[in-house]
Design an enzyme around this catalytic site. Structure first.
Site, PDB file in Angstrom:
ATOM      1  N   LYS A   9       1.849  -3.946   6.744  1.00  0.00           N
ATOM      2  CA  LYS A   9       2.314  -3.553   5.479  1.00  0.00           C
ATOM      3  C   LYS A   9       3.712  -3.468   5.258  1.00  0.00           C
ATOM      4  O   LYS A   9       4.618  -4.015   4.780  1.00  0.00           O
ATOM      5  CB  LYS A   9       1.613  -2.768   4.918  1.00  0.00           C
ATOM      6  CG  LYS A   9      -0.159  -2.887   4.664  1.00  0.00           C
ATOM      7  CD  LYS A   9      -0.411  -3.938   3.775  1.00  0.00           C
ATOM      8  CE  LYS A   9      -1.245  -4.742   3.768  1.00  0.00           C
ATOM      9  NZ  LYS A   9      -1.766  -6.502   2.154  1.00  0.00           N
ATOM     10  N   SER A  45       0.890  -1.144   0.199  1.00  0.00           N
ATOM     11  CA  SER A  45       0.145   0.306  -0.069  1.00  0.00           C
ATOM     12  C   SER A  45       0.351   1.083  -0.771  1.00  0.00           C
ATOM     13  O   SER A  45       1.869   1.335   0.356  1.00  0.00           O
ATOM     14  CB  SER A  45      -0.712  -0.006   1.045  1.00  0.00           C
ATOM     15  OG  SER A  45      -1.679   1.472   0.861  1.00  0.00           O
ATOM     16  N   TYR A  88      -2.196  -0.797  11.096  1.00  0.00           N
ATOM     17  CA  TYR A  88      -2.230  -1.530   9.518  1.00  0.00           C
ATOM     18  C   TYR A  88      -0.978  -1.432   8.899  1.00  0.00           C
ATOM     19  O   TYR A  88      -0.640  -2.214   8.099  1.00  0.00           O
ATOM     20  CB  TYR A  88      -3.117  -1.138   9.016  1.00  0.00           C
ATOM     21  CG  TYR A  88      -3.742  -1.243   7.701  1.00  0.00           C
ATOM     22  CD1 TYR A  88      -4.450  -2.509   6.660  1.00  0.00           C
ATOM     23  CD2 TYR A  88      -3.750  -0.316   6.141  1.00  0.00           C
ATOM     24  CE1 TYR A  88      -4.412  -2.694   5.948  1.00  0.00           C
ATOM     25  CE2 TYR A  88      -3.550  -0.543   5.451  1.00  0.00           C
ATOM     26  CZ  TYR A  88      -3.752  -1.566   4.537  1.00  0.00           C
ATOM     27  OH  TYR A  88      -4.036  -1.977   3.327  1.00  0.00           O
TER      28      TYR A  88
HETATM   29  P1  NAD Z   1     -11.139  -7.358   1.361  1.00  0.00           P
HETATM   30  O1  NAD Z   1     -11.263  -6.930   2.521  1.00  0.00           O
HETATM   31  O2  NAD Z   1     -12.000  -6.513   0.209  1.00  0.00           O
HETATM   32  O3  NAD Z   1      -9.856  -8.388   0.752  1.00  0.00           O
HETATM   33  C1  NAD Z   1      -9.522  -9.009   1.299  1.00  0.00           C
HETATM   34  C2  NAD Z   1     -10.163 -11.100   1.749  1.00  0.00           C
HETATM   35  O4  NAD Z   1      -9.149 -11.331   2.457  1.00  0.00           O
HETATM   36  C3  NAD Z   1     -11.409 -11.112   1.947  1.00  0.00           C
HETATM   37  O5  NAD Z   1     -11.719 -11.627   1.458  1.00  0.00           O
HETATM   38  C4  NAD Z   1     -11.028 -11.759   3.222  1.00  0.00           C
HETATM   39  O6  NAD Z   1     -12.864 -12.506   3.908  1.00  0.00           O
HETATM   40  C5  NAD Z   1     -10.060 -12.377   3.714  1.00  0.00           C
HETATM   41  N1  NAD Z   1      -9.203 -12.754   4.191  1.00  0.00           N
HETATM   42  C6  NAD Z   1      -8.536 -11.701   5.034  1.00  0.00           C
HETATM   43  N2  NAD Z   1      -8.023 -12.088   5.897  1.00  0.00           N
HETATM   44  C7  NAD Z   1      -8.128 -13.380   5.809  1.00  0.00           C
HETATM   45  C8  NAD Z   1      -6.951 -14.986   6.732  1.00  0.00           C
HETATM   46  N3  NAD Z   1      -6.189 -14.673   7.376  1.00  0.00           N
HETATM   47  N4  NAD Z   1      -7.113 -15.337   5.259  1.00  0.00           N
HETATM   48  C9  NAD Z   1      -7.808 -15.856   4.572  1.00  0.00           C
HETATM   49  N5  NAD Z   1      -9.026 -15.026   4.044  1.00  0.00           N
HETATM   50  C10 NAD Z   1      -8.280 -13.597   5.040  1.00  0.00           C
HETATM   51  O7  NAD Z   1     -10.444  -6.028   1.115  1.00  0.00           O
HETATM   52  P2  NAD Z   1      -9.084  -5.436  -0.513  1.00  0.00           P
HETATM   53  O8  NAD Z   1      -9.966  -4.053  -0.855  1.00  0.00           O
HETATM   54  O9  NAD Z   1      -9.772  -6.483  -2.081  1.00  0.00           O
HETATM   55  O10 NAD Z   1      -7.715  -5.516  -0.351  1.00  0.00           O
HETATM   56  C11 NAD Z   1      -6.837  -6.785  -0.400  1.00  0.00           C
HETATM   57  C12 NAD Z   1      -5.214  -6.201  -0.141  1.00  0.00           C
HETATM   58  O11 NAD Z   1      -5.203  -5.593  -0.715  1.00  0.00           O
HETATM   59  C13 NAD Z   1      -5.240  -6.191   0.982  1.00  0.00           C
HETATM   60  O12 NAD Z   1      -4.367  -6.812   1.604  1.00  0.00           O
HETATM   61  C14 NAD Z   1      -5.075  -4.887   1.871  1.00  0.00           C
HETATM   62  O13 NAD Z   1      -4.506  -4.447   2.856  1.00  0.00           O
HETATM   63  C15 NAD Z   1      -4.273  -4.159   0.918  1.00  0.00           C
HETATM   64  N6  NAD Z   1      -4.624  -2.763  -0.335  1.00  0.00           N
HETATM   65  C16 NAD Z   1      -6.093  -2.399  -0.514  1.00  0.00           C
HETATM   66  C17 NAD Z   1      -6.405  -1.024  -0.782  1.00  0.00           C
HETATM   67  C18 NAD Z   1      -7.594  -0.752  -0.062  1.00  0.00           C
HETATM   68  O14 NAD Z   1      -8.130   0.659  -0.364  1.00  0.00           O
HETATM   69  N7  NAD Z   1      -8.620  -1.697  -0.771  1.00  0.00           N
HETATM   70  C19 NAD Z   1      -5.312  -0.165  -0.354  1.00  0.00           C
HETATM   71  C20 NAD Z   1      -3.826  -1.202  -0.817  1.00  0.00           C
HETATM   72  C21 NAD Z   1      -3.555  -2.255   0.169  1.00  0.00           C
HETATM   73  C1  WQD Z   2      -9.579   9.937   1.375  1.00  0.00           C
HETATM   74  C2  WQD Z   2      -9.823  10.934   0.692  1.00  0.00           C
HETATM   75  C3  WQD Z   2     -10.020  11.206   3.340  1.00  0.00           C
HETATM   76  C4  WQD Z   2     -13.394   9.801   4.311  1.00  0.00           C
HETATM   77  C5  WQD Z   2      -7.079   4.549   2.383  1.00  0.00           C
HETATM   78  C6  WQD Z   2      -5.814   3.682   4.119  1.00  0.00           C
HETATM   79  C7  WQD Z   2      -4.612   4.100   2.912  1.00  0.00           C
HETATM   80  C8  WQD Z   2      -5.515   2.102   1.558  1.00  0.00           C
HETATM   81  C9  WQD Z   2      -6.337   3.390   0.945  1.00  0.00           C
HETATM   82  C10 WQD Z   2      -5.155   0.019   2.273  1.00  0.00           C
HETATM   83  C11 WQD Z   2      -8.240  11.415   2.667  1.00  0.00           C
HETATM   84  C12 WQD Z   2     -11.925  11.755   2.970  1.00  0.00           C
HETATM   85  C13 WQD Z   2     -12.853   9.941   3.387  1.00  0.00           C
HETATM   86  C14 WQD Z   2     -14.653  10.313   4.795  1.00  0.00           C
HETATM   87  C15 WQD Z   2     -13.537  11.832   4.330  1.00  0.00           C
HETATM   88  N1  WQD Z   2      -5.768   1.338   2.337  1.00  0.00           N
HETATM   89  N2  WQD Z   2     -11.987  11.413   3.402  1.00  0.00           N
HETATM   90  N3  WQD Z   2     -14.704  11.423   4.249  1.00  0.00           N
HETATM   91  O1  WQD Z   2      -6.933   7.441   3.929  1.00  0.00           O
HETATM   92  O2  WQD Z   2      -6.173   7.945   1.942  1.00  0.00           O
HETATM   93  O3  WQD Z   2      -6.090   5.539   2.902  1.00  0.00           O
HETATM   94  O4  WQD Z   2      -7.685   3.525   2.041  1.00  0.00           O
HETATM   95  O5  WQD Z   2      -4.087   0.065   2.179  1.00  0.00           O
HETATM   96  O6  WQD Z   2      -3.675   2.911   3.489  1.00  0.00           O
HETATM   97  O7  WQD Z   2      -4.895   4.962   4.577  1.00  0.00           O
HETATM   98  O8  WQD Z   2      -8.263   6.761   2.047  1.00  0.00           O
HETATM   99  O9  WQD Z   2     -10.667   6.910   1.732  1.00  0.00           O
HETATM  100  O10 WQD Z   2      -9.953   6.520   3.652  1.00  0.00           O
HETATM  101  O11 WQD Z   2      -9.619   9.173   2.203  1.00  0.00           O
HETATM  102  O12 WQD Z   2     -12.653  12.967   3.609  1.00  0.00           O
HETATM  103  O13 WQD Z   2     -15.772   9.794   5.150  1.00  0.00           O
HETATM  104  O14 WQD Z   2     -10.837  11.390   1.659  1.00  0.00           O
HETATM  105  O15 WQD Z   2      -9.882  12.026   5.015  1.00  0.00           O
HETATM  106  O16 WQD Z   2      -8.666  12.730   2.364  1.00  0.00           O
HETATM  107  P1  WQD Z   2      -7.225   7.066   2.781  1.00  0.00           P
HETATM  108  P2  WQD Z   2      -9.976   7.427   2.256  1.00  0.00           P
END
Ligand code: NAD
Ligand code: WQD
Length: 338
Positions: free
Chosen positions: A153, A124, A149
């Site tokens: 990562k 991330s 979190y």
């Molecule tokens: P998500 O929660 O929709 O998907 C994760 C999946 O993993 C879920 O289906 C959950 O049931 C499963 N899971 C969780 N823990 C598990 C375990 N211990 N064993 C087996 N399955 C498990 O999340 P997503 O948005 O699809 O994110 C996928 C990956 O990408 C995550 O690692 C997340 O941290 C990373 N990521 C997401 C974002 C985002 O904003 N969505 C941003 C950066 C990184």
């Molecule tokens: C985006 C913008 C908020 C909600 C997070 C994690 C990051 C990654 C992606 C997993 C910011 C604003 C948000 C609301 C708002 N996840 N906001 N009202 O914080 O950039 O990133 O998700 O890896 O690790 O930190 O994403 O969508 O929460 O926020 O004004 O109700 O929207 O302040 O500027 P963020 P976000």
């Protein structure tokens, strides 16, 4: 190729399965269903015409993983499984380190036992913390993240770095996602957060569909053009294609490979509100509130490295992201129903 997809029923994993199948690969999905529903399998099948192999289980269960590796001739692993809610991670650090860090270590051990040494890991942009400059390049400093979190990562990245230093026949790819949003263009798959959404786009979508009254805009006094936070929103299907590009370019190419997956463009909170209003055809109500603790002013990716090495570049703009999210949200106002 047979690709083990951990967390494959989640938001990004499910879209990646669709793109893998379309490209002729065979996803083997594992998921513990802690944040997803079995209905997702039906949706993947309806889009792809192929029902992926699925085993319910946990990445922390080494015997379970050994069984899956024994049954299928897996060539590469895409590791999505983990927990992802920043606020929850502050309240439940042990659960986050166990799922995200321990889960990745158990998986890596099971892979080594099975002789599978190709992995793509969901990292991330949070590992960059508050960046010194934008756009952020992959060699920018990491580690100054502000919550468990983000630290989980970063820790997994460091574990993989050490693993590669010790065993240089691995191909380890760390993909640092910026802000994934959007949904499949069919409107049948998208993000389905449980409870109150933490992230901006699903919150806006739930206001637009009438599930919530108004969006709280967290701060309008940042040093950005309109005072609200700026992020690099990237369409989930583009993100899925980024995994495919990494798989094609890097499988069996030993190394520790690191790429940003973003568009290279920043959009403010109000940009997203206005784009969504245009997509859904009515104004999305919002109210400015104080800043959210831990938030940064702005962040967007340098995309040059992924473009050059992987031949990958995001194709979909913010308008497409909001149109696709609205199609998903309006057709599935309560998310996936079993
Ligand atoms: P998500 O929660 O929709 O998907 C994760 C999946 O993993 C879920 O289906 C959950 O049931 C499963 N899971 C969780 N823990 C598990 C375990 N211990 N064993 C087996 N399955 C498990 O999340 P997503 O948005 O699809 O994110 C996928 C990956 O990408 C995550 O690692 C997340 O941290 C990373 N990521 C997401 C974002 C985002 O904003 N969505 C941003 C950066 C990184
Ligand atoms: C985006 C913008 C908020 C909600 C997070 C994690 C990051 C990654 C992606 C997993 C910011 C604003 C948000 C609301 C708002 N996840 N906001 N009202 O914080 O950039 O990133 O998700 O890896 O690790 O930190 O994403 O969508 O929460 O926020 O004004 O109700 O929207 O302040 O500027 P963020 P976000």
């Amino acid at each position: 190729m047979k690709v083990l997809v951990t967390g494959g029923l989640g938001y990004i994993g499910s879209h990646t399965c669709v793109q893998l199948i379309a490209a002729g690969h065979q996803p083997i999905v594992i998921d513990n269903l802690s944040n997803s529903k079995l209905e997702v399998l039906n949706r993947v099948e309806a889009i792809s015409g192929v029902r992926p192999v699925f085993h319910q289980g946990d990445v922390r269960d080494e015997a379970f993983l050994a069984g899956v590796f024994a049954e299928y001739d897996v060539q590469a692993v895409i590791h999505f499984a983990g927990l992802k809610a920043v606020g929850e991670s502050v309240a439940k650090p042990l659960e986050y380190y166990d799922n995200n860090v321990n889960g990745s270590l158990v998986l890596a051990r099971a892979m080594r036992s099975a002789g599978v040494k190709n992995i793509i890991f969901s990292s991330s942009a949070t590992v960059y913390g508050d960046p010194q400059e934008v756009p952020i390049t992959e060699d920018a400093p990491t580690g100054a993240t502000t919550n468990p979190y983000g630290r989980s990562k970063y820790m997994v990245e460091e574990c993989f770095r050490d693993l590669f230093a010790a065993e240089d026949d691995w191909s380890i790819t760390l993909l640092r996602y910026f802000n994934p949003v959007g949904a499949h263009s069919s409107g049948t798959m998208g993000e389905d957060p449980q409870g109150i959404p933490n992230n901006l786009m699903p919150f806006i979508a739930q206001v637009a569909v009438g599930r919530r009254e108004k969006l709280a805009v967290f701060g309008d006094d940042y040093p950005t053009p309109d005072g609200t936070g700026v992020r690099d929103y990237v369409h989930v299907v583009d993100l899925a294609d980024g995994h495919l590009a990494a798989l094609n370019a890097l499988t069996d190419k030993a190394g520790l490979h690191i790429y940003n997956l973003g568009t290279g463009k920043g959009s403010s909170v109000l940009d997203m509100v206005h784009a969504f209003s245009a997509a859904c055809g009515h104004d999305v109500a919002y109210e400015v509130q104080p800043r959210r603790p831990g938030d940064i002013a702005e962040c967007w990716a340098s995309t040059a490295k992924a473009e050059q090495d992987l031949g990958w570049k995001a194709q979909r703009d913010v308008s497409q992201m909001t149109v696709d999210t609205w199609r998903w949200q309006s057709q599935n106002p309560q998310g996936y129903q079993e």
